[in-house]
Write a protein that holds these residues in place. Sequence first.
Motif, mmCIF file in Angstrom:
data_model
loop_
_atom_site.group_PDB
_atom_site.id
_atom_site.type_symbol
_atom_site.label_atom_id
_atom_site.label_comp_id
_atom_site.label_asym_id
_atom_site.label_seq_id
_atom_site.Cartn_x
_atom_site.Cartn_y
_atom_site.Cartn_z
ATOM 1 N N ASN A 27 7.501 10.290 -10.344
ATOM 2 C CA ASN A 27 6.739 10.749 -9.193
ATOM 3 C C ASN A 27 6.516 9.595 -8.219
ATOM 4 O O ASN A 27 6.760 8.424 -8.532
ATOM 5 N N ILE A 28 6.063 9.935 -7.035
ATOM 6 C CA ILE A 28 5.659 8.938 -6.051
ATOM 7 C C ILE A 28 4.167 9.100 -5.819
ATOM 8 O O ILE A 28 3.612 10.174 -6.056
ATOM 9 N N SER A 29 3.518 8.044 -5.365
ATOM 10 C CA SER A 29 2.085 8.143 -5.109
ATOM 11 C C SER A 29 1.638 7.043 -4.161
ATOM 12 O O SER A 29 2.290 5.991 -4.056
ATOM 13 N N VAL A 30 0.548 7.283 -3.483
ATOM 14 C CA VAL A 30 -0.036 6.271 -2.606
ATOM 15 C C VAL A 30 -0.453 5.059 -3.425
ATOM 16 O O VAL A 30 -0.264 3.910 -3.011
ATOM 17 N N LYS A 31 -1.006 5.298 -4.614
ATOM 18 C CA LYS A 31 -1.444 4.197 -5.480
ATOM 19 C C LYS A 31 -0.273 3.278 -5.821
ATOM 20 O O LYS A 31 -0.382 2.049 -5.722
ATOM 21 N N GLU A 32 0.854 3.868 -6.209
ATOM 22 C CA GLU A 32 2.001 3.048 -6.593
ATOM 23 C C GLU A 32 2.543 2.267 -5.397
ATOM 24 O O GLU A 32 2.847 1.075 -5.512
ATOM 25 N N VAL A 33 2.667 2.919 -4.245
ATOM 26 C CA VAL A 33 3.250 2.228 -3.096
ATOM 27 C C VAL A 33 2.347 1.083 -2.643
ATOM 28 O O VAL A 33 2.837 0.028 -2.220
ATOM 29 N N LYS A 34 1.037 1.246 -2.762
ATOM 30 C CA LYS A 34 0.122 0.148 -2.440
ATOM 31 C C LYS A 34 0.357 -1.025 -3.376
ATOM 32 O O LYS A 34 0.403 -2.194 -2.935
ATOM 33 N N GLU A 35 0.486 -0.752 -4.664
ATOM 34 C CA GLU A 35 0.707 -1.816 -5.642
ATOM 35 C C GLU A 35 2.017 -2.555 -5.361
ATOM 36 O O GLU A 35 2.063 -3.786 -5.363
#
Length: 223
Positions: free
Chosen positions: A70-78
């Motif tokens: 999946n993709i997520s805002v949390k991951e892209v921030k990290e």
Amino acid sequence: MVRSTAAEYAYHEIKKRIIEGTLEPLQPVVEEEISARLEISRTPLRAALQRLELEKLVERQGNGRLRISNISVKEVKEIFNVRSKLEEIAVYEATENATEQDLAELAKLAEMIHEALQSKDLDEILKYGSMFHTYIYQLSGNQTVNNFITQLNDHIHRYRRLVPNHKLERTIEEGKEHHQIVRCMANRDAEGAGLAMKQHIENSLQSAIDAIKIYESRKQEAW
């Protein structure tokens, strides 16, 4: 492309489809379909999927079945926050090492990015953007930074491909940012180059977050 092994071939082909979005987030991995499409047996396919699982591009569900991560805002921030720190180090050290010829090459790449942005050619934007940053990594001479950024790049490119036409005005600003980085490097202003790179990555992060939100809203509308 010469197939070194069937597993290697499958690994690169599936990764390409994940990064480009042909295989979408949370899409089930159906081994029968993929092995038939790639014309390989299940054994090398599973070896390829194991590598992709280790790289977090494929994830295993509670029932043991695989799906595209999946993709997520949390991951892209990290991802982008780590990238920002690494690229600041790289451009700082690259500024100290760059010759006049290196600076001319970077300026040329920055102009190619600008021209690609003007023509709205996504493939060219990504191609020259990748060349620009890779040149800086190499100039830094910092192999540890290079290794870590290489591990992040597949995920970064996946997010950049998510919504190709999102916010053209943002991509035009991005072209100006590359020129600013080169100007600082040419002035031997390593700290300024680091700050310019940091701002560039932070702006790219916001664009990626906006893109994720648009993608998620479109998925909900589809339902």
